[in-house]
Design an enzyme around this catalytic site. Structure first.
Site, PDB file in Angstrom:
ATOM      1  N   THR A 149       0.828  -1.204   0.000  1.00 43.32           N
ATOM      2  CA  THR A 149       0.000   0.000   0.000  1.00 43.32           C
ATOM      3  C   THR A 149       0.864   1.256   0.000  1.00 43.32           C
ATOM      4  O   THR A 149       0.559   2.248  -0.674  1.00 43.32           O
ATOM      5  CB  THR A 149      -0.897   0.005   1.255  1.00 43.32           C
ATOM      6  OG1 THR A 149      -1.695  -1.170   1.233  1.00 43.32           O
ATOM      7  CG2 THR A 149      -1.788   1.231   1.299  1.00 43.32           C
ATOM      8  N   HIS A 186       2.006   2.075  -3.436  1.00 39.76           N
ATOM      9  CA  HIS A 186       0.962   2.742  -4.232  1.00 39.76           C
ATOM     10  C   HIS A 186       0.932   4.240  -3.915  1.00 39.76           C
ATOM     11  O   HIS A 186       0.809   5.070  -4.813  1.00 39.76           O
ATOM     12  CB  HIS A 186      -0.422   2.150  -3.936  1.00 39.76           C
ATOM     13  CG  HIS A 186      -0.622   0.778  -4.491  1.00 39.76           C
ATOM     14  ND1 HIS A 186      -0.916   0.549  -5.800  1.00 39.76           N
ATOM     15  CD2 HIS A 186      -0.549  -0.442  -3.900  1.00 39.76           C
ATOM     16  CE1 HIS A 186      -1.047  -0.761  -6.008  1.00 39.76           C
ATOM     17  NE2 HIS A 186      -0.822  -1.385  -4.867  1.00 39.76           N
TER      18      HIS A 186
END
Lengths: 351, 351, 351, 351
Positions: C40, C43
């Protein structure tokens, strides 16, 4: 306010006037609209061995209720004045392994309302916000909403078996046994066989949907098997705590069947573990309490959608001032659930 | 004997006179008293792509039936002349991993009655003893006993979710969808919402116990959620195979809910696995067939005890000679289950 | 204090000096001893479509950590200064149906640490007491304790299948896939087959206990089946999110098997629901997050008892000041878990 | 052929020469390569109350074996001469509810090899094809293949609980208890605590993977809890049948835990159902036998993949002619599994 309490360490209860409870920071104050009497309350009234060990008078009884919040402590977050609520009676620690993994009903630091702290047989009761359950007044009137707590016991017990099409035995037709019959009927059970020692209860069992009933003073496992066309039963719920019924449960269930133990025997029971359990490959679940809050949701849904109708089981409603008659009636076995209406006592006192 | 068969590789069926089948060593010969038409039979009649790939004419159709054994092969052990029986339609190998671990319905060497070998739309049908199911004539008449096979699909699908108190969506009200509504109603579902594209079927859905119905040509997930007071559904059964309904299933179910896929889409479907499945933490069960014999026992119990009443779903009964009209009626969508009575054809031929 | 944050709506991150966070009434302040980087975070660094939609800069990243409480808000009840802790990264509402029935990981009002509020790639992080998890320093050093959060994903995913003796496919050998191999090995899996596109990861897969590995750029379901002596796999975990791997999962699993979907595909995927799911009678579980706190307990037990050893998967440790190199290394695929040590940045700044 | 049999209704066994058994139409004749002695065989040898009630001499003992098919009856379908096989020892009716729903091990018309019909302590044994299990000689030698039957008891018992990360108690370290330790170790159990009364067995328990052992002659539940850092145990397997151990099982398990009862007590046992079961919300599974064939598959996988290594538990191998010594050794408690090699007797007789 008026309240029914155990005033001292002896048999009996008393109706007394007490100050309205003060709410703690995390608590709410509820004006009680309906409260229902449980078997536990009978033990406390009677002052039996268990009660003597567990109860520290003075204590206001009552752990099943519905009412309206009239005050909230300063750290209360979600509950509001005017909310129409009931409560989980087990106040748990919130931080132990059981509390944190969906098994709060097994918290070893549990305090029970009306057992370890003042309860709801009163005009007002103070309870922690953490146990408050929101009701919808358009769907559940107070006399039904108060029954969610004990009905939840049956909902939780019945969730331990898949009943569709099966033959189900329910041994013991006290309130939780009778609730269970209603749920089993609504859960697709193929045949429901109930037993109890009292004709009044066997009548209610039939009204709740039992296909046949057995007088447990006269008959046991053989009668149940015969009523099931000679086959042993798929699932048996033992809801009485009677040693003879526990034996009947293990005898009447089929090989590979399931026994759910809910009724609490007063003393140890001898079991033929080899024949009654191992050679039968039984699964046994011993059940107590309700899951907080999974069981409450299901309880609410079953009642709000009208899947199970509890009205036939409210055999009496009265004011707090009639508590003595209510307790007698319940002890006699010729009643099922009795709902107390604290407002009546208040109204009369006011008049 | 008279039989309805696919005579050649083209659309249509024919009523023909054929010799009574010879029974193999392991087989029994059944005089068919009732046989019911399935969607599979419509595919074979219509001679669609699937049928062209799978069926090798000539073939007598029919895999749902009830009747009486009139002859037994020399190695048959338990079945006897005079037994009143139905049959599991899937004839499986008996020795593979799936057959030996309670998943015979997933045997990769399955032969289906009326698909890979001559079926029951005839006065007589020969079937292996291994798939014979004993009926009790005092409890199930032939027109109900023949429905055990397709009803078993619904019984098996519904066994994949615990329904008590829950809101259940049933998308697609063909026979298995309608059976499912009946079972969900009998299983304590709190609210049952059904959808289909045809008014006739939505009417039957209400008759079987749906609380509300949705016209799937006009509305989808939003309507279902609105009918559930703004909440997503707990469990959704997709029984239609329509791509739009599959999408509705995943959209209307709640986070942490359960989708059961039974309807067979004709082609691949695009799914938003991230949003529709993973972020919803869904459990999905894809279901086909019935467990042999666990599902049959439950099927029998539900029907024998009257827990689910299938009579409203038998919308037509006729002789084999009326097969053409029966197939048309079923294809039109204005019928549910149609029961054929081979004896009538025989009687008329005899007259 | 030093912190790694997304300063503005564009690719990249920055190491900045910020004031130590103020603790709210219900919060604790933790001095971070170790924090680990998750996909995450990549990202958010890369500022892809998902990040642009979800993230509101400025934001300190980081949701996996271990450290010591140095301050507690005035309403904090149990946590204390000096406690050695980690945290569940999902801060949930606590009162919705999911939160109250053991499914807090599906709360629709979730806030994630390091995504919706400042996280742990910093010397200090403030978190609500409700998500604090107590560690035992004698059993788990900080670099392992910080991995409990992502390891919990694997623990929860693996809890969806019974693995003893079975052949298990694990598609995708990112950190959660590699954790899963370790758990499957410790759970009695008979044969573990892993696939990924990168040789570095396949090497780690073998180190964690995979019996054989498949290069997913070259081979798919056929290779897995061949490695299983021609049999399809019992259970397949899809941990990559790659559409090709999702297809491989459904193709390589056996009839009646089980697929667990954990990897998140970037766009909708076409599935042959009839052949790949229904005719295979599959059970599919789509899994996200961890159960609070059931998964955490199991995670702790597996690590504290040494059942799964995560040390081979910590391929790098560095100070906050090396964050850029750490993110590059992770993005290259030649790393597994990278542990940041905020204290080093502090020490260097102090020097 | 040579065989060990109970010749008459009295203590003791005899080695006799008998004709090779004739195979029935549905049977196969197996040349026994290895046969192992079970506790049941000790009961028959000793001629205790159970044996006197159940056994009708003359009877060849032995229900655990591996060997090669040398002849097949004329209705045998799949088994062939030369197949290397073992057998499920329970020959069941195949048509009752239990047999037809995956619970054949609970068939009420069971016949046991070596108990109700001649068994495998002989050069040859005849068994119905229906109980034959195919072995792979390249993976399991005869001395391991013969152990599949008793090992299956442990595999089935252990399948009743999810063990990953948990603390597991195993009370009783006879062969099935020791097998269970090996499976628990391979199933991710966090901590395994074993108890028995004999040092020899406690040594084997440690060798199979127990983290700590307790001498049951000296200590009970308290010692187990102490070894678990003061916490009660998550799952307890009672494998001894000793009343004291049954009590220890219920005392040492935690609230909401799980007890599996496998050991068979010789007489009824008193249980405090209220305190030991209901207030603990226990799930109890009473287990006997193995699932046919689900357990056999898992058994095979665990052994063939080397997940559990049984070799340390074969404490003796000998010919039939040494049966007397083997039985004595086993009765003394200083042995675990003893494998008989009928071929040796044959070879010696031939020499």
């Amino acid at each position: 306010m008026w309240a029914v309490r155990k005033g001292r360490a002896a048999a009996g209860l008393e109706l007394v006037e007490l100050p309205v409870p003060t709410v703690g920071d995390d608590e709410v104050l509820v004006r009680v609209e309906a409260a229902s009497i449980c078997g536990t309350d009978l033990h406390i009234h009677r002052w039996d061995e268990w009660a003597q060990r567990r109860i520290r008078p003075p204590l206001v009884l009552g752990h099943e209720f519905a009412g309206t919040i009239v005050e909230t402590g300063r750290l209360v977050r979600h509950a509001q004045e005017g909310d129409y609520v009931s409560a989980e009676s087990h106040i748990t620690c919130g931080v132990c392994f059981n509390c944190r993994t969906g098994r709060a009903h097994m918290c070893e630091r549990t305090q029970i309302l009306g057992v370890e702290r003042d309860g709801a047989f009163a005009e007002y009761v103070a309870v922690p916000e953490s146990v408050i359950w929101q009701n919808d007044r358009t769907k559940l009137p107070p006399e039904i909403a108060t029954l969610q707590e004990p009905f939840g016991n049956a909902v939780f017990a019945l969730a331990h078996a898949d009943l569709a099409g099966k033959t189900v035995g329910i041994l013991g037709c006290g309130p939780v046994g009778l609730f269970s019959i209603g749920i089993a009927r609504a859960s697709g059970a193929g045949r429901i066989l109930a037993s109890d020692t009292r004709p009044f209860r066997l009548g209610l069992a039939q009204r709740m949907g039992a296909d046949a009933v057995v007088d447990a003073t006269l008959e046991g496992a053989d009668a149940l098997v015969e009523l099931n066309e000679g086959e042993h039963l798929d699932v048996v719920f033992e809801m009485s705590g009677a040693p003879a019924a526990i034996e009947t449960a293990f005898e009447s269930v089929r090989h590979g069947g399931r026994v759910i133990l809910f009724g609490i025997p007063a003393r140890p029971v001898e079991l033929d573990i080899a024949e009654a359990l191992i050679f039968k490959n039984l699964d046994v679940s011993a059940v107590s309490g309700r899951q907080v809050w999974a069981t409450w949701y299901r309880t609410q849904w079953l009642l709000e959608h009208g899947i199970v109708d509890l009205r036939p089981l409210i055999t009496e409603e009265c004011g707090l001032e009639d508590f003595e008659r209510a307790f007698e009636l319940l002890a006699s076995g010729d009643a099922c659930k009795i709902v107390l209406r604290p407002e009546r006592a208040a109204a009369e006192a006011a008049a």
